[in-house]
Design a protein around this motif. Sequence first.
Motif, short mmCIF file in Angstrom:
data_model
loop_
_atom_site.label_atom_id
_atom_site.label_comp_id
_atom_site.label_asym_id
_atom_site.label_seq_id
_atom_site.Cartn_x
_atom_site.Cartn_y
_atom_site.Cartn_z
N ASP A 202 19.16 43.14 61.08
CA ASP A 202 19.54 44.30 61.89
C ASP A 202 18.32 44.91 62.58
O ASP A 202 18.40 45.33 63.75
CB ASP A 202 20.24 45.34 61.03
CG ASP A 202 21.72 45.04 60.84
OD1 ASP A 202 22.22 44.09 61.47
OD2 ASP A 202 22.38 45.75 60.04
N LEU A 203 17.19 44.97 61.89
CA LEU A 203 15.98 45.49 62.51
C LEU A 203 15.52 44.60 63.65
O LEU A 203 15.11 45.08 64.72
CB LEU A 203 14.87 45.61 61.46
CG LEU A 203 14.87 46.88 60.61
CD1 LEU A 203 13.87 46.74 59.46
CD2 LEU A 203 14.52 48.11 61.46
N TRP A 204 15.59 43.29 63.44
CA TRP A 204 15.18 42.35 64.49
C TRP A 204 16.10 42.48 65.70
O TRP A 204 15.64 42.53 66.84
CB TRP A 204 15.21 40.92 63.95
CG TRP A 204 14.57 39.91 64.86
CD1 TRP A 204 13.28 39.49 64.86
CD2 TRP A 204 15.21 39.20 65.93
NE1 TRP A 204 13.06 38.56 65.85
CE2 TRP A 204 14.23 38.36 66.52
CE3 TRP A 204 16.52 39.18 66.44
CZ2 TRP A 204 14.52 37.52 67.60
CZ3 TRP A 204 16.80 38.35 67.51
CH2 TRP A 204 15.82 37.54 68.08
N GLN B 74 18.43 40.16 47.49
CA GLN B 74 17.93 39.23 48.50
C GLN B 74 18.84 39.21 49.73
O GLN B 74 18.37 39.16 50.87
CB GLN B 74 17.81 37.82 47.90
CG GLN B 74 17.14 36.82 48.84
CD GLN B 74 16.96 35.47 48.17
OE1 GLN B 74 17.37 35.26 47.03
NE2 GLN B 74 16.32 34.55 48.87
N LYS B 75 20.15 39.26 49.49
CA LYS B 75 21.10 39.29 50.61
C LYS B 75 20.96 40.58 51.41
O LYS B 75 21.00 40.57 52.64
CB LYS B 75 22.53 39.14 50.09
CG LYS B 75 22.85 37.76 49.56
CD LYS B 75 24.31 37.68 49.11
CE LYS B 75 24.64 36.29 48.61
NZ LYS B 75 26.06 36.18 48.14
N GLN B 76 20.78 41.69 50.71
CA GLN B 76 20.61 42.96 51.40
C GLN B 76 19.37 42.95 52.29
O GLN B 76 19.41 43.38 53.44
CB GLN B 76 20.53 44.11 50.39
CG GLN B 76 21.82 44.38 49.65
CD GLN B 76 21.78 45.65 48.85
OE1 GLN B 76 21.37 46.70 49.35
NE2 GLN B 76 22.19 45.59 47.60
N LEU B 77 18.26 42.47 51.72
CA LEU B 77 17.02 42.43 52.50
C LEU B 77 17.17 41.54 53.73
O LEU B 77 16.66 41.87 54.81
CB LEU B 77 15.87 41.93 51.62
CG LEU B 77 15.30 42.94 50.63
CD1 LEU B 77 14.28 42.25 49.72
CD2 LEU B 77 14.64 44.11 51.36
N ARG B 78 17.84 40.42 53.57
CA ARG B 78 18.03 39.51 54.70
C ARG B 78 18.86 40.19 55.81
O ARG B 78 18.55 40.06 57.00
CB ARG B 78 18.71 38.23 54.23
CG ARG B 78 18.85 37.16 55.31
CD ARG B 78 19.16 35.80 54.73
NE ARG B 78 20.41 35.80 53.98
CZ ARG B 78 20.50 35.60 52.67
NH1 ARG B 78 19.39 35.39 51.94
NH2 ARG B 78 21.66 35.60 52.06
N GLU B 79 19.88 40.92 55.43
CA GLU B 79 20.72 41.59 56.42
C GLU B 79 19.99 42.75 57.09
O GLU B 79 20.12 42.96 58.30
CB GLU B 79 22.00 42.07 55.74
CG GLU B 79 22.89 40.93 55.28
CD GLU B 79 24.10 41.38 54.48
OE1 GLU B 79 24.28 42.62 54.34
OE2 GLU B 79 24.86 40.52 54.01
#
Length: 253
Positions: free
Chosen positions: A68-70, A59-64
């Motif tokens: 970064d994409l945003w 979940q932390k990886q996906l949030r990061e």
Amino acid sequence: MTVHSATEDIVIYITAGFATAPDFLDRFGAALAACFEQAGVSVRVVIHFPYGDWSRQRQKQLREITSDLWNNAHQKPSRYGGKNLTKLITDDLSSGQKLLLIGHSAGAVASIQAAGALMKEGVPILGVIQIGSPRCAIPPELRSRVLYLDGTNQLDQKTDPIPRLGTWGGWIKSRFGVSRWHRMKHAPIHRKTLPIIGGHADYFRDHKPYIWQDATNLQTTIQTIWTWLAQLEEFVELVKLEGHITEKEDEHD
């Protein structure tokens, strides 16, 4: 930046994406290094996990990665993967070395963000290679130095789904001053689809059944990378200096 005595002509930073196994990129890194060594170019390969490996909370990886994409889409600096990679390279780089950044999946987004930040600091970037990457905006100064690779499974013609994520688009103005969306405004110039067996996780497989037309997925991926590098003037000059390309061979080509 910490400066060390230069021991390699090129340092290759290979970056992993979401929830990747710790040894997932090892064979790819070793096979690519062997190509450089056979060409007489001294090289060092660094494999990096800008969002952590599969042992870190997903979940932390996906949030990061989403952050970064945003930030990339809004032309803001990375807060996570790209920032981590930039620091690693800045702390590690020796004077005179050239950098080649290669990223798989979300790691390719971090590679673009790091390359953009480093170029602003005057660090020489030989190239950036994105493999199975979400679409992310390429800075103008990098567009000619980026190779974007996706893949199509030759058994069922299914394409890697991850490159459908993200965007290369941006707003442009027509000659009449009207704004319109251009879906390729920030796209890399060099793009190629690889004929592979399998999907997103399989670009680096080097065994059966990942073989198409007598080439493993790993061989197909590396050959495509090497062919592209051979078109870069800085790379050709480097190989020349090492004595593996003669002027006569150049004229024949």
